[in-house]
Scaffold this motif. Structure first.
Motif, PDB file in Angstrom:
ATOM      1  N   LEU A   1       0.822  -1.214   0.000  1.00 21.18           N
ATOM      2  CA  LEU A   1       0.000   0.000   0.000  1.00 21.18           C
ATOM      3  C   LEU A   1       0.856   1.265   0.000  1.00 21.18           C
ATOM      4  CD1 LEU A   1      -2.851  -1.010   2.476  1.00 21.18           C
ATOM      5  CD2 LEU A   1      -3.005  -0.747  -0.007  1.00 21.18           C
ATOM      6  N   THR A   2       1.869   1.306   0.852  1.00 28.40           N
ATOM      7  CA  THR A   2       2.719   2.502   0.900  1.00 28.40           C
ATOM      8  C   THR A   2       3.545   2.646  -0.378  1.00 28.40           C
ATOM      9  OG1 THR A   2       4.337   1.163   2.142  1.00 28.40           O
ATOM     10  CG2 THR A   2       2.876   2.617   3.402  1.00 28.40           C
ATOM     11  N   GLY A   3       3.939   1.532  -0.968  1.00 34.37           N
ATOM     12  CA  GLY A   3       4.659   1.612  -2.242  1.00 34.37           C
ATOM     13  C   GLY A   3       3.778   2.156  -3.356  1.00 34.37           C
ATOM     14  N   LEU A   4       2.532   1.667  -3.413  1.00 38.33           N
ATOM     15  CA  LEU A   4       1.598   2.183  -4.423  1.00 38.33           C
ATOM     16  C   LEU A   4       1.286   3.655  -4.176  1.00 38.33           C
ATOM     17  CD1 LEU A   4      -0.913  -0.796  -4.771  1.00 38.33           C
ATOM     18  CD2 LEU A   4       0.822  -0.056  -6.423  1.00 38.33           C
ATOM     19  N   SER A   5       1.133   4.053  -2.903  1.00 40.98           N
ATOM     20  CA  SER A   5       0.857   5.463  -2.602  1.00 40.98           C
ATOM     21  C   SER A   5       2.008   6.354  -3.048  1.00 40.98           C
ATOM     22  CB  SER A   5       0.591   5.635  -1.116  1.00 40.98           C
ATOM     23  OG  SER A   5       1.762   5.353  -0.351  1.00 40.98           O
ATOM     24  N   SER A   6       3.219   5.841  -2.998  1.00 42.36           N
ATOM     25  CA  SER A   6       4.371   6.624  -3.462  1.00 42.36           C
ATOM     26  C   SER A   6       4.242   6.946  -4.950  1.00 42.36           C
ATOM     27  CB  SER A   6       5.663   5.850  -3.193  1.00 42.36           C
ATOM     28  OG  SER A   6       6.774   6.538  -3.725  1.00 42.36           O
ATOM     29  N   TYR A   7       3.820   5.955  -5.746  1.00 41.02           N
ATOM     30  CA  TYR A   7       3.628   6.194  -7.184  1.00 41.02           C
ATOM     31  C   TYR A   7       2.441   7.128  -7.419  1.00 41.02           C
ATOM     32  CZ  TYR A   7       7.030   2.709  -8.676  1.00 41.02           C
ATOM     33  OH  TYR A   7       8.200   2.021  -8.917  1.00 41.02           O
ATOM     34  N   VAL A   8       1.365   6.959  -6.637  1.00 40.80           N
ATOM     35  CA  VAL A   8       0.201   7.834  -6.794  1.00 40.80           C
ATOM     36  C   VAL A   8       0.580   9.280  -6.501  1.00 40.80           C
ATOM     37  CG1 VAL A   8      -2.067   8.375  -5.848  1.00 40.80           C
ATOM     38  CG2 VAL A   8      -1.462   5.999  -6.340  1.00 40.80           C
ATOM     39  N   LEU A   9       1.336   9.499  -5.439  1.00 37.05           N
ATOM     40  CA  LEU A   9       1.764  10.854  -5.097  1.00 37.05           C
ATOM     41  C   LEU A   9       2.669  11.441  -6.175  1.00 37.05           C
ATOM     42  CD1 LEU A   9       2.418  10.264  -1.299  1.00 37.05           C
ATOM     43  CD2 LEU A   9       0.690  11.802  -2.284  1.00 37.05           C
ATOM     44  N   PHE A  10       3.513  10.611  -6.769  1.00 34.07           N
ATOM     45  CA  PHE A  10       4.370  11.120  -7.850  1.00 34.07           C
ATOM     46  C   PHE A  10       3.528  11.588  -9.027  1.00 34.07           C
ATOM     47  CE2 PHE A  10       6.391  10.213 -11.923  1.00 34.07           C
ATOM     48  CZ  PHE A  10       7.468  11.085 -11.882  1.00 34.07           C
ATOM     49  N   PHE A  11       2.535  10.787  -9.412  1.00 29.71           N
ATOM     50  CA  PHE A  11       1.700  11.182 -10.554  1.00 29.71           C
ATOM     51  C   PHE A  11       0.867  12.417 -10.225  1.00 29.71           C
ATOM     52  CE2 PHE A  11       2.211   6.615 -11.790  1.00 29.71           C
ATOM     53  CZ  PHE A  11       2.871   6.856 -12.985  1.00 29.71           C
ATOM     54  N   CYS A  12       0.401  12.530  -8.989  1.00 30.09           N
ATOM     55  CA  CYS A  12      -0.346  13.733  -8.599  1.00 30.09           C
ATOM     56  C   CYS A  12       0.541  14.973  -8.689  1.00 30.09           C
ATOM     57  CB  CYS A  12      -0.895  13.583  -7.183  1.00 30.09           C
ATOM     58  SG  CYS A  12      -2.232  12.378  -7.036  1.00 30.09           S
ATOM     59  N   GLY A  13       1.775  14.870  -8.198  1.00 30.48           N
ATOM     60  CA  GLY A  13       2.698  15.996  -8.290  1.00 30.48           C
ATOM     61  C   GLY A  13       3.042  16.336  -9.721  1.00 30.48           C
ATOM     62  N   ALA A  14       3.233  15.301 -10.554  1.00 35.33           N
ATOM     63  CA  ALA A  14       3.561  15.556 -11.964  1.00 35.33           C
ATOM     64  C   ALA A  14       2.405  16.230 -12.687  1.00 35.33           C
ATOM     65  CB  ALA A  14       3.908  14.235 -12.644  1.00 35.33           C
ATOM     66  N   ILE A  15       1.167  15.816 -12.385  1.00 34.72           N
ATOM     67  CA  ILE A  15       0.006  16.444 -13.011  1.00 34.72           C
ATOM     68  C   ILE A  15      -0.117  17.909 -12.595  1.00 34.72           C
ATOM     69  CG2 ILE A  15      -2.517  16.428 -13.068  1.00 34.72           C
ATOM     70  CD1 ILE A  15      -2.347  13.365 -12.895  1.00 34.72           C
ATOM     71  N   ALA A  16       0.165  18.177 -11.315  1.00 28.01           N
ATOM     72  CA  ALA A  16       0.085  19.561 -10.833  1.00 28.01           C
ATOM     73  C   ALA A  16       1.121  20.446 -11.533  1.00 28.01           C
ATOM     74  CB  ALA A  16       0.303  19.579  -9.318  1.00 28.01           C
ATOM     75  N   VAL A  17       2.332  19.930 -11.710  1.00 26.58           N
ATOM     76  CA  VAL A  17       3.368  20.693 -12.423  1.00 26.58           C
ATOM     77  C   VAL A  17       2.978  20.907 -13.875  1.00 26.58           C
ATOM     78  CG1 VAL A  17       5.768  20.645 -13.188  1.00 26.58           C
ATOM     79  CG2 VAL A  17       5.187  19.933 -10.863  1.00 26.58           C
ATOM     80  N   ALA A  18       2.411  19.844 -14.498  1.00 27.35           N
ATOM     81  CA  ALA A  18       2.005  19.973 -15.891  1.00 27.35           C
ATOM     82  C   ALA A  18       0.927  21.032 -16.064  1.00 27.35           C
ATOM     83  CB  ALA A  18       1.508  18.620 -16.403  1.00 27.35           C
ATOM     84  N   LYS A  19      -0.003  21.135 -15.150  1.00 28.58           N
ATOM     85  CA  LYS A  19      -1.050  22.151 -15.219  1.00 28.58           C
ATOM     86  C   LYS A  19      -0.463  23.556 -15.148  1.00 28.58           C
ATOM     87  CE  LYS A  19      -4.925  19.452 -13.427  1.00 28.58           C
ATOM     88  NZ  LYS A  19      -5.911  19.294 -12.314  1.00 28.58           N
ATOM     89  N   MET A  20       0.557  23.734 -14.292  1.00 35.97           N
ATOM     90  CA  MET A  20       1.190  25.053 -14.200  1.00 35.97           C
ATOM     91  C   MET A  20       1.888  25.420 -15.498  1.00 35.97           C
ATOM     92  SD  MET A  20       2.784  25.241 -10.364  1.00 35.97           S
ATOM     93  CE  MET A  20       3.652  23.679 -10.522  1.00 35.97           C
ATOM     94  N   ILE A  21       2.504  24.423 -16.123  1.00 30.87           N
ATOM     95  CA  ILE A  21       3.223  24.705 -17.376  1.00 30.87           C
ATOM     96  C   ILE A  21       2.229  25.037 -18.485  1.00 30.87           C
ATOM     97  CG2 ILE A  21       4.686  23.664 -19.143  1.00 30.87           C
ATOM     98  CD1 ILE A  21       6.006  22.038 -16.946  1.00 30.87           C
ATOM     99  N   VAL A  22       1.107  24.313 -18.517  1.00 32.65           N
ATOM    100  CA  VAL A  22       0.107  24.567 -19.571  1.00 32.65           C
ATOM    101  C   VAL A  22      -0.491  25.951 -19.448  1.00 32.65           C
ATOM    102  CG1 VAL A  22      -2.161  23.837 -20.426  1.00 32.65           C
ATOM    103  CG2 VAL A  22      -0.425  22.131 -19.897  1.00 32.65           C
ATOM    104  N   ARG A  23      -0.698  26.405 -18.195  1.00 27.91           N
ATOM    105  CA  ARG A  23      -1.232  27.748 -17.987  1.00 27.91           C
ATOM    106  C   ARG A  23      -0.222  28.780 -18.458  1.00 27.91           C
ATOM    107  NH1 ARG A  23      -3.305  28.585 -12.008  1.00 27.91           N
ATOM    108  NH2 ARG A  23      -2.106  26.713 -11.556  1.00 27.91           N
TER     109      ARG A  23
END
Length: 224
Positions: free
Chosen positions: A202-224
């Motif tokens: 569970l904690t290993g999967l959450s690590s990947y989920v958090l990475f994708f959430c952070g990457a999506i947030a950065v991508a949104k800032m770049i698109v704006r």
């Protein structure tokens, strides 16, 4: 006491029963029957019973005993071959299980190392960007979103580290269950290992989920 004729008839009846149900008889029972038959023949020969062909019966018993010995030899050979085949299958199955277990451990370790690398790299890159934004003279609206994304990557990095610790503890608990002498204690260790393994997943999967959430947030800032 039963005379030789009746004794021989009874023993021959037992012999015929053995011939029809050979699978239910053991080697010792057959030897006992042959011994009793020979004893009955000796009594018949001593009493000079002319109605019996003692010599022919003795030859028959000798042939029967030789056949029984040959059957025992063949059975021992077949059993030995079966044991060797079983040992070979057991060795192959054990080796396969060990290799599969090693592959699972290696895959889990690789997944956790990957989670640590990607989250740690993303956090380090964002930290440098945050430093540039903070050093700038004018306030920047990207500061808060970048900080949130950096926090997500850092939590993901910590989750990967915690998953690695859970993975080690689960393997240690499984190993302790193997050496536990009391069955209840062994079962307790095994259940503990299952819980720790599930926490590591569970904690290993959450690590990947958090990475994708952070990457999506950065991508949104770049698109704006």
């Amino acid at each position: 006491m039963m005379d030789a004729r009746k004794l021989l008839i009874n023993l021959l009846y037992r012999a015929s029963a053995q011939s029809s149900e050979m699978s239910g008889w053991g080697h010792r029972q057959t030897k006992n029957l042959l011994r009793d038959l020979r004893a009955a023949l000796d009594q018949a020969q001593e009493r000079k019973l002319t109605a019996l062909n003692v010599s022919a019966l003795r030859n028959y018993l000798d042939d029967w005993e030789r056949g029984e010995a040959e059957n025992q030899r063949v059975s021992a050979t077949v059993y030995q071959q079966q044991i060797e085949e079983w040992k070979a299958r057991l060795t192959a199955d054990t080796a396969h299980s060990i290799e599969m277990f090693k592959a699972v451990l290696e895959a889990g370790q690789t997944a956790l190392k990957t989670a640590i690398v990607i989250n740690g790299g993303a956090a380090a890159a964002l930290l440098a960007t945050l430093a540039d934004v903070i050093r700038s003279q004018s306030p920047n609206q990207l500061l808060a979103p970048l900080g949130q994304s950096w926090l997500l990557f850092m939590i993901g990095l910590g989750s990967a580290g915690v998953a690695t610790a859970f993975r080690y503890l689960s393997q240690a608990t499984y190993a302790a269950s193997m050496y536990a002498e009391v069955e209840a204690k062994k079962s307790k260790y095994y259940r503990g290992g299952d819980w720790l393994r599930n926490l590591a997943v569970l904690t290993g999967l959450s690590s990947y989920v958090l990475f994708f959430c952070g990457a999506i947030a950065v991508a949104k800032m770049i698109v704006r």
